[in-house]
Each structure stands twice: as structure tokens, then as C-alpha cells.
Design a protein around this motif. Structure first.
Motif, PDB file in Angstrom:
ATOM      1  N   GLY A  10      46.958  48.547  49.386  1.00 54.03           N
ATOM      2  CA  GLY A  10      47.216  47.285  49.493  1.00 54.03           C
ATOM      3  C   GLY A  10      46.620  46.098  48.714  1.00 54.03           C
ATOM      4  N   TYR A  26      46.881  43.708  44.542  1.00 49.14           N
ATOM      5  CA  TYR A  26      46.568  42.292  44.147  1.00 49.14           C
ATOM      6  C   TYR A  26      45.419  42.479  42.932  1.00 49.14           C
ATOM      7  N   ARG A  35      43.124  39.149  50.021  1.00 46.53           N
ATOM      8  CA  ARG A  35      44.480  38.579  49.927  1.00 46.53           C
ATOM      9  C   ARG A  35      45.246  39.796  50.747  1.00 46.53           C
ATOM     10  N   TYR A  36      45.111  40.992  50.748  1.00 44.15           N
ATOM     11  CA  TYR A  36      45.929  41.978  51.320  1.00 44.15           C
ATOM     12  C   TYR A  36      46.066  41.712  52.935  1.00 44.15           C
ATOM     13  N   GLU A  93      48.141  38.601  53.450  1.00 42.79           N
ATOM     14  CA  GLU A  93      49.596  39.150  53.507  1.00 42.79           C
ATOM     15  C   GLU A  93      49.907  40.030  54.912  1.00 42.79           C
ATOM     16  N   THR A 104      41.732  33.788  53.106  1.00 45.48           N
ATOM     17  CA  THR A 104      40.801  34.821  52.444  1.00 45.48           C
ATOM     18  C   THR A 104      39.339  34.286  52.957  1.00 45.48           C
TER      19      THR A 104
END
Ligand code: AMP
Ligand code: MN
Ligand code: MN
Ligand code: MN
Length: 276
Positions: A121, A125, A139-140, A143, A150
Motif C-alpha cells: 500500500g 504512494y 497516505r495509505y 486511503e 496523515t
């Protein structure tokens, strides 16, 4: 307002914009002297320089080197050096190599904390596969819907004491200063107010840094409060160090301060960019 920004990131490390986009945005925001300072990597510099030259913007080669100093991770910004010099190019290659194994340990920790598919994941990014960083994991997690942003991912998972934080040995302070210096550049302590150091430790860091040949400290940065501008202005003067300024811009929505919005240096400081 300053038209100088000597600390910014692109997709070649943990920024959200490409070097071309970052430089274009800096120009549009009124910046006229600009350094791209990606973490531990120089690969974005040629594109950034070409874009800057097309706009008539003065471009300064930059980097932000990860350093382990006692129990603290410090960031040392290098400015105006020769990126072809073998010491800095080779030294940074070793620092990047350590990031692969670190990312695997972060991912294993996060999996244990319930973050499925963390390594794959985060890699999605990271536009530069050699530069997997904590923001890519953050960031993952956004998601996945595990955290709302973040910042929260850092607070809950990616900072010391939290389930996705691992210890890592980076370059030494002496190495970082030496790599920058022999390549003809100026070494600067990035966002000094952000470290968990007391006054005595700050003094010890500044003395050691100056004795190693360090040039300056960031006084004006997106990571400092107005009070910290004054504190670090006094430290800089006391240790005979020059002052730097940079937004530490990572992308729209992921930064404390936008480019082109830096206030002037406090009175009486010598700008590190004088003579660039
Ligand atoms: P790394 O080099 O992988 O340790 O990632 C460090 C980067 O994470 C920094 O350069 C910042 O961009 C980001 N970062 C560090 N601490 C925080 C925080 N508390 N909140 C948001 N981003 C952070
Ligand atoms: Mn960063
Ligand atoms: Mn930093
Ligand atoms: Mn930075």
C-alpha cells in the motif's frame, strides 16, 4: 515577506508534486530563489533546475539528509553543493539502501497493529521506489479509512512509542556535514525547534555542528512558531551561525506553510543565501 525558499519536497521523496510542478508553483507564489531539498536523494535536481531556469528563478541545489544524533533523528539540509561529488552521491546511496529494510520493519509492525497490506500500500504512494517514507504509509492509512488525515496517522501510528514506529540508524552528523562541505555546500540544521532536545542538548548540538564545519540553522520554517523564530535567532547569533529559511512544503494540504509565505528573518542575522 521573503522571496527565498530553501526547503521543499517533491515526488522524488515524500512530496506530492513533481519537481516541475513544485518549481512552477514556487515561481507563481513569488519565490525568486529556490532550493529543492528532497530527503536523502538528488534525482529531482536536474528537472527542477531546468524548470527554474525556464522561469528565470535562481535555483540552488539542495538535499535534506537524515541523521541519527544520540537518541534523536535530525535533518540536515545541504545547500549549493555539487551533486556530482562522489562523497555525497555515494553517502546518500547508502542512506537510501537502509530505507528498504526499515520500510519492511515498519510494515510488519503496522500489520501487527491491524493495517493490512501496509508495504504494498505504501509503495503505491512512493513515486521513487528507493525512498519509502512514513508519509507514504500515512497516505495509505488515510486511503484505508483508518485515520482521517496523515497528521492523525502520525499521531496514532508513526511516531515514537506508537505501533508503526521503528528505530533506525541514519547517517552520522559528521558524515552529513562532511558530504555537504566537501561538495562545496553549506550545511544547515533543519527545523531545530522540532527536536525533543532541552536547552543543554541544543547547546551541545550547535557547538558540535559548528565545530564540524556546519554553516547555519533554519530560523524561519513552517515548523516554527513566531516565538521559536526569536529563540533560534538568538542561538544562531550566539554560535556564529548563519540563518536559513524554508517552507518545508510537501504539497497542498500536507504542509504547515505554503511557498512564498515566509516572513523576513529576524533583525541582525546573516542569511545563509548571501553570496549564493
Ligand atoms: P521518514 O524520513 O520516513 O522518517 O519521514 C519523515 C517525514 O515525515 C518528514 O519529513 C515529514 O514530511 C513527515 N512527518 C514527520 N513527522 C510528522 C508528523 N508528526 N505529522 C506529519 N508529518 C510528519
Ligand atoms: Mn518530509
Ligand atoms: Mn525535516
Ligand atoms: Mn523537509
Amino acid at each position: 515577506m521573503l522571496d527565498v525558499d530553501l526547503h521543499c519536497h517533491s515526488t522524488h521523496s515524500d512530496g506530492l508534486l513533481t519537481p516541475v510542478e513544485v518549481v512552477t508553483r514556487a515561481f507563481e507564489q513569488g519565490v525568486r530563489m529556490f532550493a529543492l531539498t528532497d530527503h536523502d536523494d538528488l534525482s529531482g535536481l536536474p528537472q527542477a533546475r531546468a524548470t527554474a531556469e525556464a522561469h528565470g528563478l535562481q535555483f540552488i541545489n539542495g538535499v535534506e539528509i537524515s541523521v541519527s544524533w544520540h537518541d534523536e533523528t535530525l535533518h540536515i539540509v545541504g545547500l549549493n553543493f555539487d551533486p556530482e561529488h562522489a562523497d555525497i552521491a555515494g553517502g546518500l546511496r547508502d542512506v537510501r539502501a537502509g530505507r528498504h529494510e526499515r520500510a519492511e520493519r515498519i510494515a510488519a509492525d503496522l500489520e501487527r497493529a491491524g493495517v493490512a497490506g501496509a508495504l504494498a500500500g505504501a509503495k503505491r504512494y512512493a513515486r521513487n521506489p528507493d525512498l519509502l517514507s512514513r508519509p507514504h504509509f500515512a497516505r495509505y492509512m488515510v486511503e484505508l479509512g483508518l485515520v482521517k488525515d496523515t497528521q492523525t496517522a502520525f499521531k496514532r501510528y508513526l511516531t515514537p512509542g506508537k505501533p508503526g514506529y521503528v528505530e533506525h540508524v541514519w547517517a552520522t552528523l559528521a558524515q552529513a556535514v562532511q558530504w555537504i562541505s566537501v561538495a562545496g555546500g553549506a550545511a544547515v540544521i533543519a527545523h531545530p525547534g522540532r527536536y525533543k532536545l532541552n536547552n543543554r542538548q541544543n547547546e551541545s548540538l550547535l557547538g558540535e555542528f559548528r565545530d564540524l564545519g556546519g554553516t547555519g540553522v533554519e530560523v524561519v520554517t513552517g515548523s516554527h512558531t513566531a516565538d521559536q523564530y526569536e529563540t533560534w535567532a538568538r542561538y544562531a547569533q550566539r554560535y556564529g551561525l548563519k540563518a536559513s529559511a524554508g517552507s518545508d512544503f510537501h504539497g497542498p494540504g500536507e504542509s504547515y506553510l505554503d511557498m512564498g509565505k515566509l516572513p523576513d528573518l529576524p533583525y541582525g542575522l546573516v542569511p545563509v543565501w548571501e553570496g549564493f
